[in-house]
Motif scaffolding. Structure first.
Motif, PDB file in Angstrom:
ATOM      1  N   HIS A 259     -14.716  -8.106 -17.288  1.00  0.00           N
ATOM      2  CA  HIS A 259     -14.607  -6.636 -17.311  1.00  0.00           C
ATOM      3  C   HIS A 259     -14.126  -6.224 -18.698  1.00  0.00           C
ATOM      4  CE1 HIS A 259     -12.541  -2.730 -16.134  1.00  0.00           C
ATOM      5  NE2 HIS A 259     -13.820  -2.543 -15.851  1.00  0.00           N
ATOM      6  N   ASP A 263      -9.817   0.313 -16.256  1.00  0.00           N
ATOM      7  CA  ASP A 263     -10.194   1.349 -15.288  1.00  0.00           C
ATOM      8  C   ASP A 263      -8.961   2.128 -14.877  1.00  0.00           C
ATOM      9  OD1 ASP A 263     -12.799   0.634 -15.399  1.00  0.00           O
ATOM     10  OD2 ASP A 263     -12.837  -0.452 -13.485  1.00  0.00           O
ATOM     11  N   HIS A 348     -13.469   4.673 -17.192  1.00  0.00           N
ATOM     12  CA  HIS A 348     -13.623   3.309 -17.726  1.00  0.00           C
ATOM     13  C   HIS A 348     -13.458   3.448 -19.237  1.00  0.00           C
ATOM     14  CE1 HIS A 348     -15.376  -0.765 -18.186  1.00  0.00           C
ATOM     15  NE2 HIS A 348     -15.867  -0.247 -19.295  1.00  0.00           N
TER      16      HIS A 348
HETATM   17 ZN   LIG Z   1     -14.424  -0.411 -15.625  1.00  0.00          ZN
END
Ligand SMILES: [Zn+2]
Length: 398
Positions: A259, A263, A348
């Motif tokens: 990732h 987030d 994000h």
């Molecule tokens: Zn994300």
């Protein structure tokens, strides 16, 4: 609840993996083109406004002319009515006269009075003469009455036709008034369009002037070849309220096991405003192929190090932002959302010390290089926004 969050995380991570966006930097020439485009829009609008105002004036003149015509017709109708009345009076008079004459004639022809009349007359010649005069007068009166009746008929027809004409003129006025209303609406629309174009023109004209002062040439890419952005004075949280649901790192729930961003979700959901994490210049306002709303900002820190921050899944952009715009940590750029390939509302946020999509940056000129670079930074212990801004797991102030 936990399972839902997990799902969101999977989807969110997936979405950033698949981001195949391509952004080209903006050149000063593109701003100059925008200035010319809006100037042309304003000129066109002004020309249309002039033309439409001419049409309105013409329609107003036509209304005035119709009003005058109605007035003239109304006077003519009054005259006709008077004439009809006069004719009727005359007919009545003639009718009475004829009756009297006829009575006289009757008397003259009556048995008894006839004799009296004969004897009353000076002579037979006188008698014949008297009878003849009465006959001629009666005939004359009948002829005049017929003529007057014909005149009345003619005047009545004329009156009817004039009334019809008045109705037509009134309808014409109604139509012209409606036409004026439509035209006035068009003028208002054109003026509003012109004002909008003027606002846009001012933004771009200011930019062109500013970048020219900064020494930018028409072919220069803004913020890359010239007019480098504000120096970063400090790193800030991108939202007032925030909770981290996933950080940069290896993760089994991501498709390629990694990732690339942080987030952040908020209890305020799509009501949470997104701000730049530092002063800088907006290098792109774009979407990916899934429709995720994205803003990319370039930063330069006090050591001259170049950075990029990347904000994804916005529900809307601020209407005031534009590519090349200098931003501060207080410039709101949009609202948190779940646009693109994401099912949960969140931000994000990706950060790295390179220039995403800058052709001159060997580390991050493409999306592939950017993700590879983030992975490399992670291996050296850098957790993106969490490290740079020192983000806690949860916050309620910037
Ligand atoms: Zn994300």
């Amino acid at each position: 609840m936990k399972k839902n969050i997990l799902w969101v995380m999977i989807v969110v991570s997936l979405s950033t993996l698949l981001l195949p966006i391509s952004v080209s930097a903006t050149t000063l020439q593109q701003y100059i083109d925008k200035v010319n485009q809006y100037q042309k829009e304003i000129n066109d609008a002004n020309a249309s406004i002039n033309k439409t105002e001419g049409e309105i004036a013409a329609a107003q003149n036509a209304i005035t002319a119709a009003q005058q015509e109605i007035k003239d017709i109304s006077n003519e109708i009054i005259d006709l009515k008077e004439e009809i009345e006069e004719s009727n009076k005359e007919i009545k008079k003639k009718s009475l006269e004829t009756k009297q004459l006829f009575e006289y004639y009757q008397i003259a022809q009556g048995e008894n009075t006839y004799l009296e009349y004969i004897f009353g007359a000076d002579s037979i010649t006188d008698l014949i003469y008297r009878v003849s005069v009465v006959e001629q007068l009666t005939e004359h009166n009948e002829k005049v009455t017929k003529e007057l009746e014909a005149l009345i008929e003619k005047n009545k027809k004329r009156e009817k036709s004039l009334n019809k004409k008045t109705q037509q003129l009134k309808q014409k006025q109604v139509n012209l008034k409606a036409q004026i209303k439509t035209l006035e609406g068009q003028v208002v629309e054109l003026q509003e369009g012109s004002v909008r174009a003027s606002d846009q023109l001012k933004i771009y004209q200011d930019q062109v002037n500013y970048y020219r002062k900064q020494g930018c040439k028409a072919s220069d890419r803004i913020g890359i070849d010239c007019a480098k952005e504000n120096v970063v004075a400090g790193w800030y949280r991108p939202t007032v309220r925030g909770n981290i649901s996933q950080t940069v790192g290896w993760s089994e729930i991501n498709i390629d096991g990694f990732h690339y961003g942080t987030d952040i979700w908020s209890s305020k959901g799509t009501g949470e405003k997104i701000y730049p994490i530092a002063s800088g210049t907006i290098s792109a306002i774009t979407t990916d192929i899934y429709g995720a709303l994205i803003v990319i900002i370039y930063h330069t820190d006090m050591n001259g190090k170049k950075w990029t921050s990347f904000y994804c899944h916005l529900s809307s952009y601020s209407p005031n932002i534009y590519v090349g715009m200098k931003v501060t940590p207080n410039t709101y750029i949009g609202y948190m959302g779940h646009t693109g390939y994401a099912f949960g509302t969140h931000l994000h946020l990706e950060v790295a010390d390179c220039r995403l999509y800058d052709a001159t940056d060997k580390n991050c000129s493409t999306w592939g290089k950017w993700t590879k670079y983030i992975k490399k930074k992670f291996n050296n212990g850098f957790l993106g926004a969490k490290t740079l801004i020192k983000l806690p797991n949860s916050w309620s102030r910037r």
